[in-house]
Each structure stands twice: as C-alpha cells, then as structure tokens.
Write a protein that holds these residues in place. Sequence first.
Motif, PDB file in Angstrom:
ATOM      1  N   MET A   1       0.874  -1.197   0.016  1.00  0.00           N
ATOM      2  CA  MET A   1       0.144   0.013  -0.032  1.00  0.00           C
ATOM      3  C   MET A   1       0.759   1.276  -0.142  1.00  0.00           C
ATOM      4  N   ALA A   2       0.585   2.246  -0.892  1.00  0.00           N
ATOM      5  CA  ALA A   2       1.270   3.467  -0.990  1.00  0.00           C
ATOM      6  C   ALA A   2       1.134   4.137   0.393  1.00  0.00           C
ATOM      7  N   ARG A   3       2.320   4.716   0.953  1.00  0.00           N
ATOM      8  CA  ARG A   3       2.317   5.509   2.159  1.00  0.00           C
ATOM      9  C   ARG A   3       1.490   6.530   2.192  1.00  0.00           C
ATOM     10  N   ARG A   4       0.608   6.674   3.172  1.00  0.00           N
ATOM     11  CA  ARG A   4      -0.346   7.940   3.174  1.00  0.00           C
ATOM     12  C   ARG A   4       0.245   9.018   3.710  1.00  0.00           C
ATOM     13  N   ARG A   5      -0.214  10.092   3.179  1.00  0.00           N
ATOM     14  CA  ARG A   5       0.311  11.399   3.591  1.00  0.00           C
ATOM     15  C   ARG A   5      -0.045  11.896   4.943  1.00  0.00           C
ATOM     16  N   GLN A   6       1.006  12.268   5.817  1.00  0.00           N
ATOM     17  CA  GLN A   6       0.568  12.755   7.167  1.00  0.00           C
ATOM     18  C   GLN A   6       0.236  13.930   7.019  1.00  0.00           C
ATOM     19  N   TYR A  16      -3.709  11.527   9.301  1.00  0.00           N
ATOM     20  CA  TYR A  16      -3.192  11.262   7.790  1.00  0.00           C
ATOM     21  C   TYR A  16      -4.294  11.750   6.768  1.00  0.00           C
ATOM     22  N   GLU A  17      -4.167  12.056   5.697  1.00  0.00           N
ATOM     23  CA  GLU A  17      -4.987  12.030   4.532  1.00  0.00           C
ATOM     24  C   GLU A  17      -6.064  11.251   4.544  1.00  0.00           C
ATOM     25  N   GLY A  18      -7.242  11.273   4.347  1.00  0.00           N
ATOM     26  CA  GLY A  18      -8.401  10.378   4.323  1.00  0.00           C
ATOM     27  C   GLY A  18      -8.547  10.071   2.894  1.00  0.00           C
ATOM     28  N   PRO A  19      -9.504   8.824   2.630  1.00  0.00           N
ATOM     29  CA  PRO A  19      -9.566   8.095   1.163  1.00  0.00           C
ATOM     30  C   PRO A  19     -10.400   9.146   0.353  1.00  0.00           C
ATOM     31  N   GLY A  22     -12.226  16.060   2.178  1.00  0.00           N
ATOM     32  CA  GLY A  22     -12.809  16.431   3.408  1.00  0.00           C
ATOM     33  C   GLY A  22     -12.948  15.280   4.800  1.00  0.00           C
ATOM     34  N   THR A  23     -12.319  14.167   4.095  1.00  0.00           N
ATOM     35  CA  THR A  23     -11.961  13.276   5.365  1.00  0.00           C
ATOM     36  C   THR A  23     -10.520  13.042   5.608  1.00  0.00           C
ATOM     37  N   LEU A  24     -10.032  12.606   7.092  1.00  0.00           N
ATOM     38  CA  LEU A  24      -8.979  12.349   7.410  1.00  0.00           C
ATOM     39  C   LEU A  24      -9.077  10.921   8.140  1.00  0.00           C
ATOM     40  N   ILE A  25      -7.805  10.442   8.522  1.00  0.00           N
ATOM     41  CA  ILE A  25      -7.615   9.118   9.365  1.00  0.00           C
ATOM     42  C   ILE A  25      -6.956   9.676  10.540  1.00  0.00           C
ATOM     43  N   GLN A  26      -7.545   9.435  11.691  1.00  0.00           N
ATOM     44  CA  GLN A  26      -6.856   9.810  12.906  1.00  0.00           C
ATOM     45  C   GLN A  26      -6.432   8.344  13.761  1.00  0.00           C
ATOM     46  N   TYR A  27      -5.178   8.572  13.994  1.00  0.00           N
ATOM     47  CA  TYR A  27      -4.396   7.297  14.496  1.00  0.00           C
ATOM     48  C   TYR A  27      -4.199   7.677  15.960  1.00  0.00           C
ATOM     49  N   PHE A  28      -4.234   6.715  16.793  1.00  0.00           N
ATOM     50  CA  PHE A  28      -4.164   6.903  18.192  1.00  0.00           C
ATOM     51  C   PHE A  28      -2.927   6.062  18.662  1.00  0.00           C
ATOM     52  N   LYS A  29      -1.905   7.023  19.249  1.00  0.00           N
ATOM     53  CA  LYS A  29      -0.542   6.378  19.639  1.00  0.00           C
ATOM     54  C   LYS A  29      -0.903   6.183  20.996  1.00  0.00           C
TER      55      LYS A  29
END
Length: 260
Positions: A1-6, A16-19, A22-29
């Motif tokens: 999978m191509a690396r997503r843009r942070q 991260y940029e969403g699919p 107007g969407t984003l992906i929120q990653y919980f550390k």
Amino acid sequence: MARRRQIYEGKAKILYEGPEPGTLIQYFKDDATAFNAQKKGQIAGKGVLNNRISEHIFSSLAGIGVPTHFIRRLNMREQLIRQVEIVPIEVVVRNVAAGSLSKRLGIEEGTQLPRTIIEYYYKDDALGDPLVADEHIACFGWASQDEMNDIADMAIRINDFMCGMFSAIGIRLVDFKLEFGRLYDNDYSRIILADEISPDGCRLWDMRSNEKLDKDRFRQDLGGEAEAYQEVARRLGLLQREGEDAGAVLDLDAHRNKRK
Ligand code: UDP
C-alpha cells in the motif's frame, strides 16, 4: 500500500489524509504527555483503548443529535473523521473541583461544584494554553459569538449525557476537555465536536473508592495507567469478553504494525 500522507502529528494522535476529500484518518498513539509535554512516556495499549472509548462516546453523542467529526472506526488504532478547521480553544467542563481549578482558587480536590463550570483555554503550546475569557475570544477573533453560543450549548449537552453514562457504571465525571471544529460547506460553516473523548482528557473517579481511572495516574506517577484505561473500557462494555484485557488486542495490533 502506498504510504499515506501525514497531515499533522500531535502528542497522542497522528492525522493522515483520508480516502476521500474532506476526510482524515485519526491514528491513536500510546504516547502520553503531561505538564505541557514536559513529562513524556507511553501507556501500553492506550491508543487502542482510546480509539474504542472515543468511538463509543462520539457515536452515542451522535445518537442524541450532537454533531461530531466521527465517521467510523477503521481498525484498532484508526478512525475515519471529517476534516474540520479546529477552533483554537480548549473547552473544559467541570462538575467537581480538581487539577488547575483547585490549585488556582484553593478549592479542595473533590469538592462538588454547586453548578457546572465551563472554562476556555487558548490553544497555544508556547504560551502553555492560558485560561482566557469570552472577551479575549471575541477580541482576538478566535471564534464568533454565534460559534461560542453553539459550543457552550453543546458542551452542556455533552456533559449531561456523559455524567449519566459514567454514573451508570459507577464513575464520577469530575471534569473533561473538548475541542470543536468548523465544518465548511461552501461559504457556510457550522461547529461540530472534534478531537477525542477518552481518559486522556477526562478526570474519571471510581464512585466508591475515588480511585482515579484517567491520565492523572500518569501525571502523578500512581502506576496502573493501562489497567485504569482498560477498566473504563470494560465498564463501558467495550472489551469483548469478561476478563479479556487489552493484552490480546495489543498483540494483534503489534503484529499488524509489523506487516505494514
Ligand atoms: N485537559 C486536557 N488537556 C489539556 C489540559 C486539560 O485534556 O491540555 C483536561 C484534563 O485531563 C482534565 C481537564 O481538562 O480532565 C481539566 O484540566 P485542568 O485545567 O485541571 O488542568 P491540569 O490539572 O490537567 O493541568
């Protein structure tokens, strides 16, 4: 999978940029910080638990008509959200005296407040997120009066709902922090709830023992942080089986990350 843009990396989450536009992906550390990031550490499994806890609370709030940025959870550590412009104000709702309120005004921790207090802090790490008044928000244009009215109304509704939800599982909702964003629709924008709601930004005390089930365990070096977050998730009914801990969940997650 191509690396997503942070898009952005914060203290506890990465965006991260969403699919779709107007969407984003929120990653919980698992990273934890306190005292304006002077104290840094990790709480094993926190990201997984906060993702689930926040999903649960945001979905429940949507169910009572509070608009939020949450779309759906994607996996153990990620959720799909709507992209918003964050209002640079941290909204703190307090039911019981604790933390900075107790320190600033000399009110004993644990004192039930005769009415709910809403406070605003200007989001600026370099300034240490100072407490501000409505006047400052209006004067410096951080939000309009209409936006602040919507924010205060939503904060009270969210507090009412969350007080009930937590008291039903034997937890006292002492205080918590909210963030809001502007959702644009052409020239028009409206305020929706953003960020997360989790033990990272709430004070949650066991009603019987007064035991702290939140990030104060990390701030105050009390130990048992991961167990406290798990306990909140367990009482909310978010861990699948009785006795299941986040350990099993975490192993899976580590495995998945290795394959990336
Ligand atoms: N809080 C937060 N982020 C912040 C500051 C506060 O999530 O940058 C939360 C905190 O977890 C607590 C509530 O807001 O539930 C009130 O925090 P307080 O003003 O008492 O500050 P603290 O004692 O945490 O410095």
